[in-house]
Enzyme design. Structure first.
Site: not given
Ligand code: 6PG
Length: 478
Positions: A12, A35, A76, A78, A130, A132, A184, A188, A191, A448, A454
């Protein structure tokens, strides 16, 4: 014995807490466990009005409070902490129960855990989440893997709490075992590329125009009304216009220029290398963070390789801003095209049946890379679900072609004026590479064969060949 809670959340910290609240707000009775019990108590004390929570002190009580088949969401850290929770949970569960790992797990771990839990008759669902803290509470984008069977009972709940765009949930079944966490991970990676491209656009505007952070913030706000409309452009406009309360300076100017990472971008690049997929935009973005954090190297570089002082004399400000916008859009298309290629390659490698159009659809809302342009990607894969190259879809072909002169002007201008644009430049190089009639890879193959025998293939007939380079240079079929 089974209880009455329809879903449980263990772990949590802020993400788990917000996910639990999101379930409760949607009318689910939520078993909650942590915990340390103090966090569980504070969740119920502060947010009890969100809905029905069943707080549990021990893992055994937590499991007992769930209706069957049990659905347990683990939120929790990874790695080791996730394994520790799974080890504690498994002996308490019964056949058919579903364990969801909603953290940012590395997909090979998810494949391993899924196989291990299957032996106990349990469903293990590695799910990307995803958005946040805000997304977890108000509607994230959710990417669940695992068995299709587990999705039958779990899917409707996850779809319920996910973000919605035009009434469509930003959650769908991705594919078996590690597919959800893989997608996912690529999210990222994209992202990272998106953020780096935006940062380069900002730097170009700053160095090209000598514009202030706030002025550039206004430009981004303007861009957010067009094709580039996205969460990341929106927050960039906001960040750039923010003033540091203590110094009165633009906030971005008081932040140390060393970008960190938790590692998902690095995983994406490592996997790109493993699969042989050129995800150059993501790689450059990840290395740009590494370069920013290379403190001794940067100090040595600044001292020994001073940047030339000439300022970039942009004559037509409006035209320059438009060039940067077009170059940003084109580079972004390349980064996404590469990311979707990586998903396709992994699907083949790991036997996943991933609908790339559906992935773009569930990224339209809730997640960090949510953007207007994802609709275009969904449409492209609806036109051709086996599209080998997103850039080759007519919409993107036209969009990039119209921005190409601007893209070249910007990359050339940046090179001439010493502004580092690794993601803009490598994306353009990829574009020129992927559409080239013929690549100098032919010479690499010849080299090569010269030094390592090769072998090579010929353009004019089948077979594999070797030339006796150190002998009489005859060619033989290998
Ligand atoms: C999301 C984000 C999230 C990720 C942060 C930090 O989709 O909500 O991707 O999962 O943890 O963006 O990423 P970095 O610390 O690697 O920049």
């Amino acid at each position: 014995m089974s209880g009455t809670a329809q879903i449980g959340v263990t772990g949590l910290a802020v993400m788990g807490r917000n996910l639990a609240r999101n379930f409760a707000r949607h009318g689910y009775t939520v078993a909650v466990h942590n915990r340390s019990y103090a966090k569980t108590e504070s969740l119920v004390a502060e947010h009890g009005s969100d809905g029905e929570f069943v707080p549990a002190k021990s893992m055994a009580d937590f499991v007992a409070s769930l209706e069957r088949p049990r659905k347990v969401v683990i939120m929790v850290k990874a790695g080791g902490p996730t394994d520790a929770v799974i080890d504690e949970l498994v002996p308490l569960l019964e056949e058919g129960d579903i364990v969801v790992d909603a953290g940012n797990a590395h997909f090979p771990d998810t494949i391993r855990r899924e196989a291990a839990l299957k032996k106990h008759g349990l469903h293990f669902v590695g799910s990307g989440v995803s958005g946040g803290e805000e997304g977890a509470l108000n509607g994230p984008s959710i990417m669940p893997g695992g068995t299709p069977e587990s999705y039958e009972s779990l899917g409707p709940i996850l779809e319920d709490i996910s973000a919605k765009v035009d009434g469509v949930p930003c959650c769908t079944y991705v594919g078996s075992d590690g597919a959800g966490h893989f997608v996912k991970m690529v999210h990222n990676g994209i992202e990272y590329a998106d953020m780096q491209l935006i940062a380069e656009a900002y730097d170009l505007l700053r160095q090209g125009l000598g514009a202030s952070a706030a002025e550039i913030g206004e430009i981004f706000a303007q861009w957010n009304t067009g094709d580039l409309e996205s969460f990341l452009i929106e927050i960039t406009a906001d960040v750039l216009q923010h003033v540091d309360a203590e110094t009165g300076k633009a906030f971005v100017d008081i932040v140390l220029d060393q970008a960190e990472q938790k590692g998902t971008g690095r995983w994406t690049v490592q996997n790109g290398l493993d699969l042989g997929v050129p995800i150059t935009g993501i790689a450059e973005a990840t290395f740009a963070r590494a370069l920013s954090g290379s403190v001794p190297q940067r100090a040595a570089g600044r001292a020994a390789l001073p940047a030339h002082a000439a300022s970039w004399e942009v004559k037509d400000r409006a035209a320059f801003i438009e060039d940067v916008r077009q170059a940003l859009y084109a580079s972004k298309v390349v980064a996404y095209s590469q990311g979707f290629d990586q998903i396709a390659a992994a699907a083949t490698e790991f036997g996943w049946d991933i609908d790339r159009g559906a992935m773009a659809r569930i990224w339209r809302g809730g997640c960090i890379i949510r953007a207007r342009f994802l609709n275009r990607i969904t449409e492209a894969y609806e036109r051709d679900q086996d599209l080998p190259l997103l850039l080759a879809d007519q919409y993107f072909t036209d969009a990039v072609a119209s921005g190409l002169p601007a893209w070249r002007r910007i990359v050339a201008g940046a090179a001439q004026n010493g502004v580092p644009t690794p993601a803009f430049s490598s994306s353009l190089a990829y574009y020129d590479g992927v559409r080239a009639e013929r690549l100098p890879a032919a010479l690499v193959q010849a080299q090569r064969d010269f030094f390592g025998a090769h072998t090579y293939k010929r353009v004019d007939r089948e077979g594999t060949f070797h030339t006796e380079w150190s002998g009489d240079r005859t060619e033989a079929e290998a």
